[in-house]
Write a protein that holds these residues in place. Sequence first.
Motif, PDB file in Angstrom:
ATOM      1  N   LEU A  67      43.569  38.508  46.803  1.00 54.50           N
ATOM      2  CA  LEU A  67      43.859  37.088  46.985  1.00 54.50           C
ATOM      3  C   LEU A  67      44.392  36.452  45.704  1.00 54.50           C
ATOM      4  N   LYS A  68      43.946  36.961  44.580  1.00 50.95           N
ATOM      5  CA  LYS A  68      44.396  36.425  43.282  1.00 50.95           C
ATOM      6  C   LYS A  68      44.202  37.524  42.242  1.00 50.95           C
ATOM      7  N   TYR A  69      44.959  38.589  42.383  1.00 48.42           N
ATOM      8  CA  TYR A  69      44.695  39.828  41.668  1.00 48.42           C
ATOM      9  C   TYR A  69      44.706  39.668  40.152  1.00 48.42           C
ATOM     10  N   SER A  70      45.721  39.056  39.614  1.00 42.42           N
ATOM     11  CA  SER A  70      45.845  38.980  38.153  1.00 42.42           C
ATOM     12  C   SER A  70      44.675  38.222  37.517  1.00 42.42           C
ATOM     13  N   TYR A  71      44.015  37.380  38.291  1.00 39.81           N
ATOM     14  CA  TYR A  71      42.834  36.676  37.800  1.00 39.81           C
ATOM     15  C   TYR A  71      41.574  37.513  38.005  1.00 39.81           C
ATOM     16  N   MET A  72      41.375  37.968  39.242  1.00 36.37           N
ATOM     17  CA  MET A  72      40.122  38.664  39.565  1.00 36.37           C
ATOM     18  C   MET A  72      39.985  40.009  38.871  1.00 36.37           C
ATOM     19  N   ILE A  73      41.106  40.676  38.611  1.00 38.71           N
ATOM     20  CA  ILE A  73      41.003  41.999  37.996  1.00 38.71           C
ATOM     21  C   ILE A  73      40.371  41.908  36.612  1.00 38.71           C
ATOM     22  N   LEU A 122      26.702  41.413  43.399  1.00 34.46           N
ATOM     23  CA  LEU A 122      26.663  40.151  42.665  1.00 34.46           C
ATOM     24  C   LEU A 122      28.062  39.773  42.160  1.00 34.46           C
ATOM     25  N   LEU A 123      28.833  40.780  41.760  1.00 35.48           N
ATOM     26  CA  LEU A 123      30.217  40.536  41.363  1.00 35.48           C
ATOM     27  C   LEU A 123      31.021  39.994  42.539  1.00 35.48           C
ATOM     28  N   ALA A 124      30.804  40.559  43.719  1.00 31.35           N
ATOM     29  CA  ALA A 124      31.498  40.071  44.921  1.00 31.35           C
ATOM     30  C   ALA A 124      31.176  38.606  45.159  1.00 31.35           C
ATOM     31  N   ASN A 125      29.898  38.248  45.059  1.00 32.68           N
ATOM     32  CA  ASN A 125      29.501  36.848  45.239  1.00 32.68           C
ATOM     33  C   ASN A 125      30.181  35.949  44.210  1.00 32.68           C
ATOM     34  N   HIS A 126      30.233  36.430  42.982  1.00 28.81           N
ATOM     35  CA  HIS A 126      30.854  35.674  41.892  1.00 28.81           C
ATOM     36  C   HIS A 126      32.344  35.426  42.179  1.00 28.81           C
ATOM     37  N   LEU A 127      33.043  36.450  42.647  1.00 34.09           N
ATOM     38  CA  LEU A 127      34.472  36.306  42.920  1.00 34.09           C
ATOM     39  C   LEU A 127      34.729  35.346  44.076  1.00 34.09           C
ATOM     40  N   ILE A 128      33.873  35.385  45.097  1.00 33.66           N
ATOM     41  CA  ILE A 128      34.018  34.463  46.230  1.00 33.66           C
ATOM     42  C   ILE A 128      33.872  33.022  45.749  1.00 33.66           C
ATOM     43  N   SER A 139      37.472  30.588  45.401  1.00 34.38           N
ATOM     44  CA  SER A 139      37.552  30.046  46.755  1.00 34.38           C
ATOM     45  C   SER A 139      38.739  29.095  46.900  1.00 34.38           C
ATOM     46  N   ASP A 140      39.452  29.243  48.027  1.00 32.68           N
ATOM     47  CA  ASP A 140      40.558  28.357  48.404  1.00 32.68           C
ATOM     48  C   ASP A 140      41.674  28.284  47.377  1.00 32.68           C
ATOM     49  N   GLY A 141      41.844  29.347  46.598  1.00 28.76           N
ATOM     50  CA  GLY A 141      42.971  29.395  45.669  1.00 28.76           C
ATOM     51  C   GLY A 141      42.737  28.701  44.349  1.00 28.76           C
ATOM     52  N   TYR A 142      41.584  28.072  44.204  1.00 28.04           N
ATOM     53  CA  TYR A 142      41.268  27.407  42.935  1.00 28.04           C
ATOM     54  C   TYR A 142      40.578  28.384  41.981  1.00 28.04           C
ATOM     55  N   VAL A 143      40.394  27.947  40.753  1.00 25.94           N
ATOM     56  CA  VAL A 143      39.473  28.602  39.838  1.00 25.94           C
ATOM     57  C   VAL A 143      38.302  27.641  39.686  1.00 25.94           C
ATOM     58  N   ASN A 144      37.130  28.051  40.187  1.00 29.59           N
ATOM     59  CA  ASN A 144      36.002  27.137  40.334  1.00 29.59           C
ATOM     60  C   ASN A 144      34.903  27.310  39.290  1.00 29.59           C
ATOM     61  N   LYS A 145      35.183  28.062  38.264  1.00 27.59           N
ATOM     62  CA  LYS A 145      34.222  28.206  37.161  1.00 27.59           C
ATOM     63  C   LYS A 145      34.987  28.125  35.840  1.00 27.59           C
ATOM     64  N   PRO A 146      34.529  27.363  34.865  1.00 28.91           N
ATOM     65  CA  PRO A 146      33.216  26.697  34.843  1.00 28.91           C
ATOM     66  C   PRO A 146      33.146  25.407  35.658  1.00 28.91           C
ATOM     67  N   GLU A 147      34.282  24.728  35.883  1.00 25.10           N
ATOM     68  CA  GLU A 147      34.264  23.537  36.713  1.00 25.10           C
ATOM     69  C   GLU A 147      34.887  23.871  38.064  1.00 25.10           C
ATOM     70  N   VAL A 148      34.536  23.101  39.091  1.00 23.97           N
ATOM     71  CA  VAL A 148      35.016  23.356  40.445  1.00 23.97           C
ATOM     72  C   VAL A 148      36.383  22.710  40.659  1.00 23.97           C
ATOM     73  N   GLY A 149      37.280  23.434  41.346  1.00 21.90           N
ATOM     74  CA  GLY A 149      38.522  22.848  41.826  1.00 21.90           C
ATOM     75  C   GLY A 149      39.666  22.799  40.846  1.00 21.90           C
TER      76      GLY A 149
END
Length: 558
Positions: A450-456, A513-519, A523-533
């Motif tokens: 869904l967002k490979y260059s980030y999640m990898i 736990l990594l899977a949960n972290h990535l979800i 989520s929804d194409g944003y980067v939600n950590k450290p802040e949401v959205g």
Amino acid sequence: MKKMVYLLLIISMLYIIPASACTTTIVGKDATTDGSVIVSHSDDDELGDQRIVYVPAKDHPPGSMRPVYYDIVSFGNTTNRYVGASRGPAYLNPDLPQSKPIGYIPQVSHTYAYFDGNYGIMNEHQLMFGECTNGAKIELKPKKGERIFYSAGLSRVALERCRTARKAVALMGKLIDKYGYYGTGETLLVGDTQEAWVFEMCCSPDGKGGFWVAKKVPDNEMFAAANEFRIREITPDMLHTEKLFEKTKKAGWWDGKEPFDWLRVVSRGEYNHPYYSLRRVWSIFRRAKPSAKFSPWVKDGFTKAYPFSIKPDKKLSVRDVMAFHRDHYNGTEFDMTKGLAAGPFGSPDRYIGKYDLTDFPKAKLWGAWERPITVFYAGYSYINQARGWLPDPIGGISWFGPDKPYETCYIPFYAGVNDLPRSYQTGSTKKYDRKTAWWAFNFVNNWANLKYSYMIKDIRTKQKELEDKEFNNQPTIEKKALTLYEKDPKLTRAYLTKYSIDNADEVVGQWWLLANHLIEKYSDGYVNKPEVGREIGYPGKWLQKVGYDKGPSTYEKR
């Protein structure tokens, strides 16, 4: 059901099932950093049986016969390679049809314990295997009493009965000659604490026996194969089936005058498409021996541009071999993370579709993707290591990684264990199950697209953290195991079993736990950590290539 099995068999004959798509290497003891022999294998069969199963040692009464089973997993995507009582508790399942033998051979009084996958992996005496499937001129179905062995079955019998690679090669050759061979062309890499061997085989045109040839890899060199036979001219010092020259000449495959080139005589070269095999051999060799400056471009699939084996520029470690399997051709002109096909976030995955189903070289190709070493349909991979200076239970170690090599975490299983983790021995690719190790890694790998260059980056960080911990703990674990071995080998087995299972369970837990972290984070194409959205959208260069500038940015017709 019978029609489905037959259909899968026919498709595999056309060389389009991912099951026939593995990469394998073997490294001689004088080519490694610590003097071990290393064998690696990626089992590129995404939707097949992804379990690693512990098969215990067993005593057999005099006069016993050993059943031989049809290796259906090698000819189609099946989630159960075997069901029955003859290979240990993990294969018991009364709710499924029991596997039926296609033949029998005399049993020995005692068989060794080993790790079993879609092919045999490693036994308790540090004998180990790697594998890849190859195209051959003729590929026959099994026939009771005439053709009962495929390479997978051969590897299991060898692990049950042999302690050395040389004896395993001799045994497998005798089994082919006496009981016959069916199926695809195959390469089995066979290693022990001292030697590294390449054993290649295929069907005979008269349907009897089979063809095989074996060649030893020099101790200071390494070998790689990727779905194409790699043995070429047969020389007097090599082992092979007795009637090889006679039968190939009679079939018109060899004129009896030219030097006997094993690859040319028994196969059609590469399958699927040009460079499907050779690009992977090139990439491994260019990484192991950059001084040779191997070219990625060759005349045809029968090139001799890549030698049988090479002496690496520097001695190789287990982690070096892991890196070979984690290769998308990164940094080369074939880099799978680059270009429009990689999407906005640089995904290296290229899914298989109807345009990829072809009977090359007979059929004309409309196009093709590069075939990387680490591929999305990998079911699992492993790097086996045999270390002769340690007792067998400690010296043999299989670094096993579920799903795709690039994003997996390799986990050590010692040859002396009495069992393996339940999460690795159970489960099916048909049903999502959080109690199954493979699903943890498969889920993360799929979600990453869904967002490979980030999640990898998150995945590789966790991978390095866990693997570093395992390698750092290894000296302490083995020192204690050796101390226990000197008191009582049974204590060592119990200790290594507990460590292997506890560590594997911990890694699987960390991966969920990594899977949960990535979800949560993406989520929804944003980067939600450290802040949401946090809105990040798409890369500007990609937007230009896909016509973003031609979108409704004005009321004028364009």
